[in-house]
Design a protein around this motif. Sequence first.
Motif, PDB file in Angstrom:
ATOM      1  N   THR A 115       0.669  -1.532  -0.067  1.00  0.00           N
ATOM      2  CA  THR A 115       0.071   0.243  -0.031  1.00  0.00           C
ATOM      3  C   THR A 115       0.923   1.168   0.150  1.00  0.00           C
ATOM      4  O   THR A 115       1.287   1.725   0.440  1.00  0.00           O
ATOM      5  N   GLY A 116       1.326   1.578  -0.773  1.00  0.00           N
ATOM      6  CA  GLY A 116       2.674   2.894  -1.121  1.00  0.00           C
ATOM      7  C   GLY A 116       3.459   3.269  -2.260  1.00  0.00           C
ATOM      8  O   GLY A 116       3.371   1.645  -2.787  1.00  0.00           O
ATOM      9  N   LEU A 117       3.854   4.144  -2.924  1.00  0.00           N
ATOM     10  CA  LEU A 117       4.234   3.994  -4.124  1.00  0.00           C
ATOM     11  C   LEU A 117       5.341   4.748  -3.628  1.00  0.00           C
ATOM     12  O   LEU A 117       6.031   4.878  -4.533  1.00  0.00           O
ATOM     13  N   PHE A 153      -6.669  -7.398   9.850  1.00  0.00           N
ATOM     14  CA  PHE A 153      -6.380  -5.755  10.065  1.00  0.00           C
ATOM     15  C   PHE A 153      -7.410  -5.684  11.250  1.00  0.00           C
ATOM     16  O   PHE A 153      -6.402  -3.737  11.927  1.00  0.00           O
ATOM     17  N   GLU A 154      -7.838  -5.536  11.869  1.00  0.00           N
ATOM     18  CA  GLU A 154      -8.931  -5.400  12.677  1.00  0.00           C
ATOM     19  C   GLU A 154      -8.025  -6.403  14.666  1.00  0.00           C
ATOM     20  O   GLU A 154      -8.005  -5.366  15.569  1.00  0.00           O
ATOM     21  N   SER A 155      -7.518  -7.784  14.048  1.00  0.00           N
ATOM     22  CA  SER A 155      -7.099  -7.801  15.861  1.00  0.00           C
ATOM     23  C   SER A 155      -5.597  -7.425  15.745  1.00  0.00           C
ATOM     24  O   SER A 155      -5.095  -7.546  17.201  1.00  0.00           O
ATOM     25  N   GLY A 158      -3.484   2.048   7.459  1.00  0.00           N
ATOM     26  CA  GLY A 158      -3.756   1.426   8.438  1.00  0.00           C
ATOM     27  C   GLY A 158      -5.758   2.319   8.009  1.00  0.00           C
ATOM     28  O   GLY A 158      -6.433   1.984   8.052  1.00  0.00           O
ATOM     29  N   GLY A 159      -5.156   3.690   7.893  1.00  0.00           N
ATOM     30  CA  GLY A 159      -6.255   4.840   7.004  1.00  0.00           C
ATOM     31  C   GLY A 159      -6.636   4.659   6.318  1.00  0.00           C
ATOM     32  O   GLY A 159      -8.047   4.633   5.923  1.00  0.00           O
ATOM     33  N   ILE A 160      -5.752   4.332   5.436  1.00  0.00           N
ATOM     34  CA  ILE A 160      -6.126   4.295   3.646  1.00  0.00           C
ATOM     35  C   ILE A 160      -7.234   3.101   3.432  1.00  0.00           C
ATOM     36  O   ILE A 160      -8.125   3.420   3.120  1.00  0.00           O
ATOM     37  N   ILE A 161      -6.861   1.802   4.236  1.00  0.00           N
ATOM     38  CA  ILE A 161      -7.481   0.975   4.268  1.00  0.00           C
ATOM     39  C   ILE A 161      -8.897   0.944   4.665  1.00  0.00           C
ATOM     40  O   ILE A 161      -9.755   0.583   4.745  1.00  0.00           O
TER      41      ILE A 161
END
Length: 477
Positions: free
Chosen positions: A140-142, A335-337, A347-350
């Motif tokens: 998640t990111g370039l 993601f939640e755990s 995390g903010g993006i997802i």
Amino acid sequence: MKYALNKVLMNAMTNLHGLSLDFDALDNAYRTSTLTPVDVVREVYRRIHDRGEDFVWTCLVPETQALAAAQALATRDPAQMPLYGLPFAVKDNIHVVGLKTTAGCPAYGHYPAKTAAVVKKLLDAGAILIGKNTMDQFATGLVGIRSEGYPVNSFDGEYIPGGSSSGSAVAVATGLVSFSLGSDTGGSGRIPAALNNIVGLKPTPGIISTAGMVYANRSFDCVPIFALTCLDAKQVFDVAVGPDIDDPFMRANPNYVAKSEIPVSGFTIGIPDKDNRKFFGDLLAEKSFDHAINLIKDLGGDVLEIDFSPFVAAGSMLFSGPILAERLASLGDFFESHREDIHPVVGGIIDKAKSYSAVDLVKEYYRLRQLMSAAYTELQKVDALMVPTAGTIYKIKEVESNPIALNANMGYYSYFANLLQLSALAVPAAFRDDGLPFGICFLAGPQEDSALITLGNRFQKASRLPLGATRINYGAH
């Protein structure tokens, strides 16, 4: 006699230290018995050791194990193994038995039960795995700096290496491996290639198996190839492409070639119209793209501005809409755990995926089909589209202070490619006046990968740039 033998050994060692790991150089060394795969593997580990902690690697194959794989090639016929003795690496979201997969998040780390199909193909073709590479967390990111430790740009340590396949690109650019695999959802197989002066071949989604990896957007993720030259990337591509019954997202005929070649002269290359051509205030990048346009003309091509707006609109969907739901689905309960273990920007993006409904997602795919039709109409006017791989480059400090907006700028020319099911090839184009590399990306319709490689090879030869971060020019040996 002893003195003469020592002199020969000393000369061989000197040549080895300066050896390029491009395919032609190694093939020549093997054919002339100047070197063996064992010699090359030893040199690779020497280089890795000498660099110290550069955060290119998340784990290495034990040197004894890599040497054993190299030694095993001694009884094999190189003519029957298209990747004979070539050291390579894989991004740390691609599974290899015996090596931990972390996808840039140590808490997610686990040992897979099965090696990814594409990796097995490369090993069977004679390539030698060296290790796994650092990446932006969960792809998640370039920018290449969304992990606990990250490599820096191969040419200037103040600048980002590009992501998310940062380590995979730097490993090739700095001469640690001959080629590497990354993953590409929105540009991760192209942006780090451009920022490190190497080739990034992003295949049409569905022609190279993605079975055996941690997905970002499984429906259009693909496995790109980083190499020093277009022809090196093509050699790996020819081995990697093909059906896999374990990958339900494979195309019906992955070996189909839509266009065999682009004419040597009288061809037409599309570029974004001026209203949609952005360099984010970077005049050096704009100058470098103008240079690339002139090089196309020198190669006998015509240049045509096309309406780039449908490509931009499609690209905006990747991180600004319900398609984010695929990223959340890929991580599942983790993601939640383990929220505290996830990079705050990632995390903010997802998290944004939770704000959309299933109906929103359906409507988004309807809109994508409309944009795909408009984009393909523009592509029909040209033999290929050429864009800056990245419209600019940023210092690490700049990205840290404004991570979302600057990441989006990096993806302006790359986000749309997989959403539109396009083939793409990032090629080195120039060195800017500040000494940083600049690259262009050729794009075309689905399964026109081979045609792009032919065009990219002609462009790369004409550009006469060094290979990666080395001082060796293309075709110098």
